[in-house]
Structure formats: C-alpha cells, structure tokens
Design a protein around this motif. Structure first.
Motif, PDB file in Angstrom:
ATOM      1  N   LYS A  57       0.871  -1.270   0.048  1.00 23.31           N
ATOM      2  CA  LYS A  57       0.114   0.144   0.262  1.00 23.31           C
ATOM      3  C   LYS A  57       0.773   1.169  -0.061  1.00 23.31           C
ATOM      4  CE  LYS A  57      -3.935   2.135   2.705  1.00 23.31           C
ATOM      5  NZ  LYS A  57      -4.871   1.607   3.786  1.00 23.31           N
ATOM      6  N   VAL A  58       2.035   1.125   0.688  1.00 24.05           N
ATOM      7  CA  VAL A  58       2.956   2.513   0.842  1.00 24.05           C
ATOM      8  C   VAL A  58       4.269   1.835   0.439  1.00 24.05           C
ATOM      9  CG1 VAL A  58       3.817   4.033   2.289  1.00 24.05           C
ATOM     10  CG2 VAL A  58       1.559   3.244   2.648  1.00 24.05           C
ATOM     11  N   TYR A  59       5.074   2.924  -0.346  1.00 23.44           N
ATOM     12  CA  TYR A  59       6.393   2.781  -0.626  1.00 23.44           C
ATOM     13  C   TYR A  59       7.346   3.876  -0.189  1.00 23.44           C
ATOM     14  CZ  TYR A  59      10.892   2.458  -3.569  1.00 23.44           C
ATOM     15  OH  TYR A  59      11.933   2.577  -4.136  1.00 23.44           O
ATOM     16  N   ILE A  60       8.354   3.577   0.641  1.00 23.03           N
ATOM     17  CA  ILE A  60       8.993   4.488   1.045  1.00 23.03           C
ATOM     18  C   ILE A  60      10.344   4.579   0.623  1.00 23.03           C
ATOM     19  CG2 ILE A  60       9.995   5.400   3.549  1.00 23.03           C
ATOM     20  CD1 ILE A  60       7.918   3.793   5.090  1.00 23.03           C
ATOM     21  N   TYR A  61      10.795   5.647   0.155  1.00 26.72           N
ATOM     22  CA  TYR A  61      12.187   5.698  -0.638  1.00 26.72           C
ATOM     23  C   TYR A  61      12.884   6.975   0.146  1.00 26.72           C
ATOM     24  CZ  TYR A  61      15.192   8.238  -3.909  1.00 26.72           C
ATOM     25  OH  TYR A  61      16.361   8.873  -4.588  1.00 26.72           O
ATOM     26  N   PHE A  69       7.053   9.364   0.487  1.00 26.88           N
ATOM     27  CA  PHE A  69       6.102   8.365   0.472  1.00 26.88           C
ATOM     28  C   PHE A  69       5.117   8.226  -0.860  1.00 26.88           C
ATOM     29  CE2 PHE A  69       6.913  10.038   4.617  1.00 26.88           C
ATOM     30  CZ  PHE A  69       7.010   8.897   5.367  1.00 26.88           C
ATOM     31  N   TRP A  70       5.264   6.976  -1.045  1.00 30.11           N
ATOM     32  CA  TRP A  70       4.633   6.875  -2.427  1.00 30.11           C
ATOM     33  C   TRP A  70       3.379   6.007  -1.887  1.00 30.11           C
ATOM     34  CZ3 TRP A  70       5.540   7.952  -7.692  1.00 30.11           C
ATOM     35  CH2 TRP A  70       6.645   8.525  -8.050  1.00 30.11           C
ATOM     36  N   VAL A  71       2.011   6.426  -2.292  1.00 33.39           N
ATOM     37  CA  VAL A  71       0.863   5.686  -2.119  1.00 33.39           C
ATOM     38  C   VAL A  71       0.192   5.025  -3.145  1.00 33.39           C
ATOM     39  CG1 VAL A  71      -1.421   5.973  -0.682  1.00 33.39           C
ATOM     40  CG2 VAL A  71       0.576   7.208  -0.185  1.00 33.39           C
ATOM     41  N   GLN A  79       1.217   7.043  -6.495  1.00 33.57           N
ATOM     42  CA  GLN A  79       1.283   8.468  -6.547  1.00 33.57           C
ATOM     43  C   GLN A  79       2.155   8.861  -5.479  1.00 33.57           C
ATOM     44  OE1 GLN A  79      -2.531  10.112  -6.709  1.00 33.57           O
ATOM     45  NE2 GLN A  79      -1.544  12.389  -7.221  1.00 33.57           N
ATOM     46  N   ASN A  80       3.132   9.760  -5.696  1.00 29.42           N
ATOM     47  CA  ASN A  80       3.830  10.427  -4.788  1.00 29.42           C
ATOM     48  C   ASN A  80       3.192  11.364  -3.749  1.00 29.42           C
ATOM     49  OD1 ASN A  80       6.063  11.782  -3.367  1.00 29.42           O
ATOM     50  ND2 ASN A  80       7.326  11.403  -4.874  1.00 29.42           N
ATOM     51  N   TRP A  81       3.060  11.116  -2.605  1.00 29.49           N
ATOM     52  CA  TRP A  81       2.144  11.795  -1.420  1.00 29.49           C
ATOM     53  C   TRP A  81       2.891  12.896  -1.266  1.00 29.49           C
ATOM     54  CZ3 TRP A  81       3.362  12.528   3.657  1.00 29.49           C
ATOM     55  CH2 TRP A  81       2.519  13.043   4.098  1.00 29.49           C
ATOM     56  N   SER A  82       4.254  12.707  -1.051  1.00 29.09           N
ATOM     57  CA  SER A  82       5.225  13.639  -0.585  1.00 29.09           C
ATOM     58  C   SER A  82       5.016  15.080  -1.600  1.00 29.09           C
ATOM     59  CB  SER A  82       6.792  13.560  -0.609  1.00 29.09           C
ATOM     60  OG  SER A  82       6.808  12.078   0.283  1.00 29.09           O
ATOM     61  N   TYR A  83       4.802  14.833  -2.702  1.00 31.50           N
ATOM     62  CA  TYR A  83       4.630  16.093  -3.522  1.00 31.50           C
ATOM     63  C   TYR A  83       3.097  16.527  -3.581  1.00 31.50           C
ATOM     64  CZ  TYR A  83       9.411  15.689  -4.893  1.00 31.50           C
ATOM     65  OH  TYR A  83      10.909  15.461  -4.833  1.00 31.50           O
ATOM     66  N   MET A  84       2.267  15.492  -3.455  1.00 28.96           N
ATOM     67  CA  MET A  84       0.764  16.173  -3.269  1.00 28.96           C
ATOM     68  C   MET A  84       0.601  17.174  -2.243  1.00 28.96           C
ATOM     69  SD  MET A  84      -1.036  12.138  -4.052  1.00 28.96           S
ATOM     70  CE  MET A  84      -2.195  12.483  -2.820  1.00 28.96           C
TER      71      MET A  84
END
Length: 86
Positions: A57-61, A69-71, A79-84
């Motif tokens: 569900k979540v990818y942490i880079y 955080f990608w969700v 989708q890159n949550w950090s930029y959203m």
C-alpha cells in the motif's frame, strides 16, 4: 555474502544506508498511522520510483536522508504523496 551486503539497511535496502534504525522506525510508524497501513503493507526501497510489484500500500524511498512516501491509489497506480501535500 558480498562485502557490499554489510552496508545495506533492512531487507537489502541500499537507499537507507545512512538512516539510523530509530529514524527508520519512526518513518514506518508515521506511514502506518497516516495511511492506515500494516507493517507488511509497507515496502522500503532505494529507488526514486516504486517497483512494479503488487501487495503493498505504501512505498518509502529515502532520498538523501529524507523520506518520500508513495501511496497506491484505488486504480492501482502509485502516486507520490510527498509532492501531493506541498
């Protein structure tokens, strides 16, 4: 075991070499609480974009010590949550 394997983070995560274990745990705890994800739903990685795998569900880079955080959205795209949030 290769010599380079000694310098990797959890589960062979080369992107988190400089991340302290305590900080990594805080990041995982944040993802669990904020995205309502179980620990096994979180994938850690050292590449800027999530790999084409399912079941997470979540990818942490980790990008130079900071986490992105990608969700996974309902349409199964990351989708890159950090930029959203900016």
């Amino acid at each position: 075991m290769k010599a380079s394997d000694n310098h990797r983070g959890p589960k062979g995560m080369p992107g988190a070499m400089g991340v302290e274990y305590g900080q990594l745990e805080k990041t995982i705890s944040f993802a669990m609480g904020h995205f309502m994800a179980k620990r096994e739903d979180i994938l850690l990685g050292g590449r800027p974009e999530p790999p084409e795998v399912t079941g997470y569900k979540v990818y942490i880079y980790y990008n130079g010590g900071g986490a992105e955080f990608w969700v996974r959205q309902e349409n199964e795209k990351w989708q890159n949550w950090s930029y959203m949030e900016q």
